[in-house]
Design a protein around this motif. Structure first.
Motif, short mmCIF file in Angstrom:
data_model
loop_
_atom_site.label_atom_id
_atom_site.label_comp_id
_atom_site.label_asym_id
_atom_site.label_seq_id
_atom_site.Cartn_x
_atom_site.Cartn_y
_atom_site.Cartn_z
N PRO A 86 -10.27 24.58 31.38
CA PRO A 86 -11.07 24.09 32.49
C PRO A 86 -11.76 25.27 33.20
O PRO A 86 -11.14 26.31 33.37
CB PRO A 86 -10.05 23.45 33.44
N GLY A 112 -6.49 28.33 34.38
CA GLY A 112 -6.76 29.60 35.04
C GLY A 112 -6.58 29.47 36.54
O GLY A 112 -6.42 28.38 37.07
N TYR A 114 -7.52 32.30 40.25
CA TYR A 114 -8.36 33.43 40.69
C TYR A 114 -9.82 33.15 40.33
O TYR A 114 -10.31 32.05 40.56
CB TYR A 114 -7.85 34.74 40.04
N SER A 136 -15.80 21.33 32.39
CA SER A 136 -15.75 21.16 33.84
C SER A 136 -15.64 19.68 34.17
O SER A 136 -16.31 18.86 33.53
CB SER A 136 -17.03 21.73 34.49
N GLY A 138 -16.54 18.46 37.07
CA GLY A 138 -17.55 18.04 38.05
C GLY A 138 -18.21 19.21 38.73
O GLY A 138 -17.71 20.34 38.66
N TYR A 140 -18.42 20.85 41.48
CA TYR A 140 -17.82 21.34 42.72
C TYR A 140 -16.80 22.40 42.28
O TYR A 140 -16.44 22.46 41.10
CB TYR A 140 -17.12 20.20 43.49
N LEU A 142 -13.09 24.15 42.39
CA LEU A 142 -11.68 24.03 42.73
C LEU A 142 -11.06 25.42 42.80
O LEU A 142 -11.74 26.43 42.57
CB LEU A 142 -10.98 23.20 41.64
N1 JFB Z 1 -12.67 22.05 35.39
C1 JFB Z 1 -12.95 22.57 36.39
C2 JFB Z 1 -13.37 23.09 37.66
C3 JFB Z 1 -12.97 24.21 38.40
C4 JFB Z 1 -12.02 25.30 38.05
C5 JFB Z 1 -11.31 25.27 36.85
C6 JFB Z 1 -10.50 26.33 36.51
C7 JFB Z 1 -10.39 27.43 37.38
C8 JFB Z 1 -9.69 28.67 37.32
C9 JFB Z 1 -9.97 29.37 38.47
N2 JFB Z 1 -10.81 28.62 39.23
C10 JFB Z 1 -11.34 29.04 40.52
C11 JFB Z 1 -12.74 29.54 40.37
C12 JFB Z 1 -13.19 30.07 39.17
C13 JFB Z 1 -14.50 30.54 39.10
N3 JFB Z 1 -15.33 30.48 40.16
C14 JFB Z 1 -14.89 29.96 41.31
C15 JFB Z 1 -13.59 29.48 41.45
C16 JFB Z 1 -11.08 27.44 38.59
C17 JFB Z 1 -11.89 26.37 38.94
N4 JFB Z 1 -13.67 24.22 39.55
N5 JFB Z 1 -14.50 23.15 39.57
C18 JFB Z 1 -14.35 22.45 38.43
N6 JFB Z 1 -15.05 21.30 38.10
#
Ligand code: JFB
Length: 243
Positions: A86, A112, A114, A136, A138, A140, A142
Motif C-alpha cells: 500500500p 509501510g 514513516y 492506493s 484512495g 488522501y 494516511l
Molecule cells: N494505500 C494507501 C494509502 C496511504 C499510505 C499507505 C502506506 C503508507 C506507508 C507510509 N505512509 C505514510 C505516507 C507515505 C508517503 N507520503 C505520505 C505519507 C503510508 C500511506 N496513504 N493514502 C493511501 N490511499
C-alpha cells in the motif's frame, strides 16, 4: 487463500479476526498470519527506519530489514504469492482489483510507515520475478499501510466462495456492474411519514428490476459520472439509454 501481513503494529490488524473475516478464518477459507517487522531487526534499538537520501522530511524504512522479512515470510509457504505494497503513490485499488486478487493462492501485504519503504525492496522483488502491486485505496494520505490492508483484505475476502451468506449480494454490489447500487429499504412500510417506493411492494419483479436499474443509473450519473463514462459500449441497453 493465505494472507500474510508484515507490519510494525501487529495490533492494528486485530479487526481481521472479527466478524465475517473471523468466521472465514474459522471456516478455513482464509489463513491469516501477521508478522512484526521488528523480528528481523538486528540492533538493540530494533531500528526499522533511517534518514532519506537527498534530504527532506521524515524517515524511510530500511531495505535490509524489509528484504529479510519478505524473504522469511515468503519461505513460510510454498504457494505462489502476490506481494502488495500500500502507498499513496500506488495504482488505484478498485473492486476489479479485489475481484482479480480472489484468484491468488496467497497475498503478502507489506505495511509501510514513516515516508514509506525504500524503493529497492520493490525493485528487488520484481527483478526476482515476484509479482508486486503498489496500490492506493484512495486520494488522501494516511499515516501507514495498515488501514489500507484492512480495507483491501475485507474487499477481497468477502468475494471468496463461501464467505458471504448469499453470493448474490456480491453480484449486486456497487461497482460490480460498473454502476453504484441504488437505495435500499426494509420494514416498516412508512417511517416518519416516509413511505417505501410503491413499486418495491408491487411484487412485479420486472418492474422492480427496471426501477432498481434506473435508480442505479440516476445515482451513478449524479455522484460518479466518471463511472458512467467508463462503461463499455454494450453495458447499457435501449431501456437504460431511454432513462
Ligand atoms: N494505500 C494507501 C494509502 C496511504 C499510505 C499507505 C502506506 C503508507 C506507508 C507510509 N505512509 C505514510 C505516507 C507515505 C508517503 N507520503 C505520505 C505519507 C503510508 C500511506 N496513504 N493514502 C493511501 N490511499
Amino acid at each position: 487463500m493465505r494472507i500474510d501481513v508484515i507490519t510494525i503494529f501487529p495490533g492494528y490488524l486485530a479487526p481481521l479476526r472479527e466478524a465475517l473475516l473471523g468466521r472465514a478464518i474459522g471456516a478455513g477459507l482464509v489463513d491469516l498470519a501477521v508478522h512484526d517487522l521488528r523480528s528481523w531487526t538486528r540492533d538493540v534499538h530494533q531500528a526499522v527506519d533511517d534518514s532519506p537520501y537527498g534530504g527532506g522530511p521524515g524517515m524511510v524504512m530500511r531495505p535490509q530489514v524489509w528484504g529479510e522479512a519478505l524473504d522469511a515470510v515468503l519461505a513460510l509457504d510454498e504457494r505462489p504469492a502476490r506481494i502488495v505494497v500500500p502507498t499513496p503513490a500506488g495504482r488505484p485499488f478498485t473492486q476489479a482489483t479485489a475481484q482479480a486478487w480472489t484468484g491468488e493462492e496467497r497475498l503478502v501485504f507489506a505495511c509501510g510507515r514513516y515516508e514509506g519503504i525504500d524503493q529497492r525492496v520493490v525493485d528487488d522483488a520484481r527483478r526476482r520475478d515476484l509479482p508486486v502491486d503498489e496500490v492506493s485505496i484512495g486520494d488522501y494520505v494516511l499515516v501507514g499501510g495498515e488501514v489500507a490492508v484492512l480495507v483491501m483484505v475485507e474487499a477481497v475476502v468477502r468475494l471468496l466462495p463461501g464467505v458471504l451468506g448469499n453470493p448474490a449480494s456480491a453480484q449486486q454490489d456497487s461497482f460490480s456492474d460498473g454502476l453504484l447500487e441504488g437505495p435500499a429499504y426494509t420494514r416498516p412500510e412508512v417511517w416518519r411519514g416516509l413511505a417505501v417506493p410503491e413499486v418495491l411492494r408491487s411484487g412485479n419483479h420486472a418492474k422492480i428490476a427496471r426501477w432498481r436499474r434506473d435508480r442505479a443509473l440516476e445515482r451513478t450519473a449524479q455522484r460518479r459520472p466518471d463511472l458512467l463514462a467508463a462503461l463499455p459500449e454494450d453495458a447499457l441497453d435501449d431501456a437504460d439509454r431511454a432513462f
